[in-house]
Design an enzyme around this catalytic site. Structure first.
Site, PDB file in Angstrom:
ATOM      1  N   ARG A 101      55.138  42.812  42.848  1.00 55.88           N
ATOM      2  CA  ARG A 101      54.466  42.079  43.934  1.00 55.88           C
ATOM      3  C   ARG A 101      55.542  41.524  44.844  1.00 55.88           C
ATOM      4  O   ARG A 101      56.360  40.695  44.417  1.00 55.88           O
ATOM      5  CB  ARG A 101      53.595  40.949  43.384  1.00 55.88           C
ATOM      6  CG  ARG A 101      53.114  39.988  44.465  1.00 55.88           C
ATOM      7  CD  ARG A 101      52.048  39.042  44.012  1.00 55.88           C
ATOM      8  NE  ARG A 101      50.786  39.749  43.857  1.00 55.88           N
ATOM      9  CZ  ARG A 101      49.594  39.143  43.774  1.00 55.88           C
ATOM     10  NH1 ARG A 101      49.515  37.823  43.826  1.00 55.88           N
ATOM     11  NH2 ARG A 101      48.489  39.855  43.637  1.00 55.88           N
ATOM     12  N   HIS A 128      47.211  46.322  49.121  1.00 57.77           N
ATOM     13  CA  HIS A 128      46.948  45.794  47.766  1.00 57.77           C
ATOM     14  C   HIS A 128      46.118  46.848  47.019  1.00 57.77           C
ATOM     15  O   HIS A 128      44.950  46.646  46.687  1.00 57.77           O
ATOM     16  CB  HIS A 128      46.196  44.470  47.869  1.00 57.77           C
ATOM     17  CG  HIS A 128      46.193  43.661  46.614  1.00 57.77           C
ATOM     18  ND1 HIS A 128      46.801  44.068  45.439  1.00 57.77           N
ATOM     19  CD2 HIS A 128      45.640  42.441  46.330  1.00 57.77           C
ATOM     20  CE1 HIS A 128      46.630  43.147  44.515  1.00 57.77           C
ATOM     21  NE2 HIS A 128      45.935  42.150  45.024  1.00 57.77           N
ATOM     22  N   GLN A 131      44.037  46.283  43.713  1.00 60.57           N
ATOM     23  CA  GLN A 131      42.791  45.540  43.903  1.00 60.57           C
ATOM     24  C   GLN A 131      41.669  46.485  44.319  1.00 60.57           C
ATOM     25  O   GLN A 131      40.531  46.371  43.849  1.00 60.57           O
ATOM     26  CB  GLN A 131      42.993  44.460  44.976  1.00 60.57           C
ATOM     27  CG  GLN A 131      41.761  43.633  45.229  1.00 60.57           C
ATOM     28  CD  GLN A 131      41.400  42.737  44.049  1.00 60.57           C
ATOM     29  OE1 GLN A 131      42.218  41.986  43.584  1.00 60.57           O
ATOM     30  NE2 GLN A 131      40.178  42.849  43.555  1.00 60.57           N
ATOM     31  N   ASP A 224      37.908  38.250  52.421  1.00 60.12           N
ATOM     32  CA  ASP A 224      39.132  37.798  51.759  1.00 60.12           C
ATOM     33  C   ASP A 224      39.507  36.469  52.390  1.00 60.12           C
ATOM     34  O   ASP A 224      38.995  36.115  53.472  1.00 60.12           O
ATOM     35  CB  ASP A 224      40.239  38.852  51.958  1.00 60.12           C
ATOM     36  CG  ASP A 224      41.528  38.495  51.230  1.00 60.12           C
ATOM     37  OD1 ASP A 224      41.474  37.730  50.244  1.00 60.12           O
ATOM     38  OD2 ASP A 224      42.600  38.976  51.656  1.00 60.12           O
ATOM     39  N   CYS A 264      38.288  39.441  46.435  1.00 56.10           N
ATOM     40  CA  CYS A 264      39.357  39.688  45.460  1.00 56.10           C
ATOM     41  C   CYS A 264      39.819  38.408  44.786  1.00 56.10           C
ATOM     42  O   CYS A 264      40.469  38.473  43.739  1.00 56.10           O
ATOM     43  CB  CYS A 264      40.515  40.420  46.124  1.00 56.10           C
ATOM     44  SG  CYS A 264      41.411  39.436  47.332  1.00 56.10           S
ATOM     45  N   ARG A 292      40.260  44.505  37.353  1.00 54.33           N
ATOM     46  CA  ARG A 292      41.699  44.682  37.578  1.00 54.33           C
ATOM     47  C   ARG A 292      42.347  45.203  36.301  1.00 54.33           C
ATOM     48  O   ARG A 292      43.205  46.085  36.339  1.00 54.33           O
ATOM     49  CB  ARG A 292      42.352  43.341  37.987  1.00 54.33           C
ATOM     50  CG  ARG A 292      41.957  42.819  39.356  1.00 54.33           C
ATOM     51  CD  ARG A 292      42.510  43.666  40.485  1.00 54.33           C
ATOM     52  NE  ARG A 292      43.956  43.753  40.445  1.00 54.33           N
ATOM     53  CZ  ARG A 292      44.791  42.835  40.955  1.00 54.33           C
ATOM     54  NH1 ARG A 292      44.309  41.768  41.560  1.00 54.33           N
ATOM     55  NH2 ARG A 292      46.104  43.003  40.902  1.00 54.33           N
TER      56      ARG A 292
HETATM   57  N1   CP Z   1      43.367  39.197  43.825  1.00 56.70           N
HETATM   58  C1   CP Z   1      44.623  38.935  43.412  1.00 56.70           C
HETATM   59  O1   CP Z   1      45.545  39.723  43.589  1.00 56.70           O
HETATM   60  O2   CP Z   1      44.759  37.750  42.731  1.00 56.70           O
HETATM   61  P1   CP Z   1      46.146  37.075  42.364  1.00 56.70           P
HETATM   62  O3   CP Z   1      46.858  36.777  43.657  1.00 56.70           O
HETATM   63  O4   CP Z   1      45.766  35.821  41.618  1.00 56.70           O
HETATM   64  O5   CP Z   1      46.938  38.022  41.529  1.00 56.70           O
END
Ligand code: CP
Length: 318
Positions: A101, A128, A131, A224, A264, A292
């Site tokens: 990430r 992403h 997701q 989002d 998400c 996930r």
């Molecule tokens: N949706 C998502 O990626 O959540 P986090 O940022 O908590 O990992």
């Protein structure tokens, strides 16, 4: 050839369907698949905070028989004391998968270029894709199909989620509609790539500033946060810009009967979505969060098998 997953179109339509099928099988037999037996280590590196991504990868790697190595922001030399390419060359001799990430998509591309093992994008400024795999699994569970459904995203349409819905939804053959205010719409290059993919799959793409145009007949409604990581100081100013795109009960009533709501998470009730919607009967956000885990387990198994780095995946991949 080592396979990576840096953005949604790194899987072909057939491969995306294969990963979703495998995810459903893994969900039904949660501890039955051990492609990381050894245990092999999978590194999960965070340059930003996380709840779902951290927990789902940690649990998922363990459930696949592997050893999760979680690296929190600032704990590695990566990015400040050591180059991405040197890091990739070192750690890919030690781990079976690199999950990262980070901020720049170019950083992920550089990591992949120098890695001997699959690199997975666990969120970047641009995409992403993990997701979206979870979201597609969730939609398929609740609606029984993906191709031909209309998936609508409202809000900040210039962010990583909008980009991934465009690419991932088009890959699944969905009709993807994205609505956001002027100045907050996806880049032309992303729209063009999504349109190209939709042409192959029978899907379609609509990008508009009109939320009502997007919502008519929608099977799936998504939003989002309006305040992504690093934008916290702009929260109230952004709230004014995005307010017409709030997912309210009135907005859901413009969608098709039986439409479902996805987010998400984390969510800000009273901003991008009302509590009535996210805590109401159309909401599937906690199924989405759980998925996930299952989607990423399938993705890891798929990439390792396709890269010829795992041989014991009990699946129909061979
Ligand atoms: N949706 C998502 O990626 O959540 P986090 O940022 O908590 O990992």
């Amino acid at each position: 050839m080592v396979r990576h997953f840096l953005k949604d179109t790194d899987l072909t339509p057939a491969e995306q369907a294969q990963v979703l099928d495998l995810a459903a099988s893994m969900k039904a037999d949660r501890y039955g698949y051990k492609p990381l037996a050894g245990p092999q280590t999978a590194a999960v590196i965070f340059d930003k905070t996380s709840t779902r991504t951290r927990f789902s990868f940690h649990a998922g790697i363990a459930e696949l028989g592997g050893n999760p190595l979680i690296v929190n922001p600032g704990e590695a030399q990566l990015g400040h004391k050591e180059t991405i390419s040197d890091t990739a060359k070192v750690i890919s001799r030690m781990v079976s998968t690199i999950i990262w990430r980070t901020y720049a998509q170019a950083g992920l591309e550089e990591m992949a270029q120098h890695s001997r093992v699959p690199v997975i994008n666990a969120l970047s400024d641009d995409y992403h894709p993990c997701q979206i795999l979870a979201d597609l699994l969730t939609i398929r569970e609740h609606k029984g199909q993906l191709a031909g459904l209309t998936m609508v995203y409202l809000g900040d349409a210039a962010n990583n989620m909008a980009n991934s819905y465009l690419l991932g939804g088009a890959t699944a053959g969905m009709h993807v509609r994205i609505a956001g205010p002027d100045g907050y719409l996806p880049a032309d290059s992303v729209i063009a790539e999504a349109q190209q993919r939709a042409t192959e799959t029978g899907g379609s793409i609509l990008v508009t500033t009109d939320p009502d145009q997007a919502l008519v007949g929608a099977d799936v409604v998504i939003t989002d946060t309006w305040v992504s990581m690093g934008q916290e100081d702009e929260k109230e100013a952004r709230a004014q810009v995005f307010k017409p795109y709030t997912v309210t009960s009135e907005a859901m009533n413009k969608a098709a009967d039986g439409a479902i709501f996805l987010h998400c998470l984390p969510a800000y009730r009273g901003y991008e979505v009302t509590a009535e919607v996210i805590d109401g009967p159309a909401s599937v956000v906690f199924d989405e969060a759980e998925n996930r885990l299952h989607a990423q387990k399938a993705l890891m198994a798929f990439l390792l098998a396709e890269s010829k780095l795992a041989t014991d995946v009990r699946t129909a991949l061979s």
